[in-house]
Design a protein around this motif. Sequence first.
Motif, PDB file in Angstrom:
ATOM      1  N   ASN A 163       0.800  -1.219   0.000  1.00 22.64           N
ATOM      2  CA  ASN A 163       0.000   0.000   0.000  1.00 22.64           C
ATOM      3  C   ASN A 163       0.831   1.267   0.000  1.00 22.64           C
ATOM      4  OD1 ASN A 163      -2.650  -1.243   0.400  1.00 22.64           O
ATOM      5  ND2 ASN A 163      -1.762  -1.892   2.357  1.00 22.64           N
ATOM      6  N   ILE A 164       0.173   2.348  -0.383  1.00 24.48           N
ATOM      7  CA  ILE A 164       0.765   3.679  -0.207  1.00 24.48           C
ATOM      8  C   ILE A 164       0.456   4.111   1.225  1.00 24.48           C
ATOM      9  CG2 ILE A 164       0.672   6.091  -0.943  1.00 24.48           C
ATOM     10  CD1 ILE A 164      -0.131   5.039  -3.750  1.00 24.48           C
ATOM     11  N   LEU A 165       1.499   4.531   1.952  1.00 22.06           N
ATOM     12  CA  LEU A 165       1.325   4.929   3.361  1.00 22.06           C
ATOM     13  C   LEU A 165       1.309   6.444   3.515  1.00 22.06           C
ATOM     14  CD1 LEU A 165       3.950   2.538   5.008  1.00 22.06           C
ATOM     15  CD2 LEU A 165       1.587   2.048   4.409  1.00 22.06           C
ATOM     16  N   GLY A 166       1.852   7.130   2.528  1.00 19.88           N
ATOM     17  CA  GLY A 166       1.901   8.588   2.636  1.00 19.88           C
ATOM     18  C   GLY A 166       2.506   9.187   1.381  1.00 19.88           C
ATOM     19  N   PHE A 167       2.504  10.501   1.333  1.00 20.07           N
ATOM     20  CA  PHE A 167       3.056  11.181   0.157  1.00 20.07           C
ATOM     21  C   PHE A 167       3.442  12.600   0.520  1.00 20.07           C
ATOM     22  CE2 PHE A 167      -1.510  11.972   0.140  1.00 20.07           C
ATOM     23  CZ  PHE A 167      -1.593  13.328  -0.116  1.00 20.07           C
ATOM     24  N   VAL A 168       4.295  13.162  -0.321  1.00 20.81           N
ATOM     25  CA  VAL A 168       4.610  14.596  -0.225  1.00 20.81           C
ATOM     26  C   VAL A 168       4.752  15.093  -1.650  1.00 20.81           C
ATOM     27  CG1 VAL A 168       7.124  14.208  -0.036  1.00 20.81           C
ATOM     28  CG2 VAL A 168       6.151  16.329   0.804  1.00 20.81           C
TER      29      VAL A 168
END
Length: 159
Positions: A64-69
């Motif tokens: 999964n994607i857990l976060g982004f910036v």
Amino acid sequence: MLNQENTYEVEIFDPTKRSWEDIKEQIISIEHEAFGDKSFSDEDLSNDFQNVNNVVVLLKDSNNILGFVYAEPANKEETALICDIVIEKKSRQKHLAGILMDSLEEELKKRKYKYIEMDAAVANNFAENISKQYKSRIVEQGEPHDSIWGKQVFFRIKL
Ligand SMILES: CC(C)(COP(=O)(O)OP(=O)(O)OC[C@H]1O[C@@H](n2cnc3c(N)ncnc32)[C@H](O)[C@@H]1OP(=O)(O)O)[C@@H](O)C(=O)NCCC(=O)NCCS
């Protein structure tokens, strides 16, 4: 990068190689979990993620994607403006914000930027952590100011 339980990886999202459609559900869900009705709109996120002038970094585990910036070119020369940084709630306080920021900085340097600017939330000690973490590289730091997302502190940081 390895920690005791998980392997994390970062991806510089390239909209010319991977479709926004592949990731949009996860991105929108992470954004909404963090900001509720103050979230960036789906349309803004779609435009920002697919704008090749922006730098978008995804943090993932094996599934999964857990976060982004992400950051966009600012109106000042050689400066990128960090628009949004979010980590899903259950993955917070595991020092993952630093991984995202480090990868973002690396990519911005490759693109010849010299400075980043951001309004960092006072909540979750984020502004304090930025102040601590970037101490020697901060060239400008504002006083806490109000925003629709709560109090924020402006930073200009040398890359
Ligand atoms: C802001 C947010 C991304 C921070 O993530 P987090 O998981 O809470 O924080 P982390 O555990 O990764 O970071 C905290 C630690 O990493 C350290 N760190 C290392 N490098 C860092 C870097 N480049 N930037 C920030 N922190 C860094 C901090 O100093 C801190 O260390 P400490 O625990 O020893 O004090 C997260 O709280 C979030 O998604 N909040 C909701 C959305 C939001 O408010 N975003 C900010 C909008 S400006």
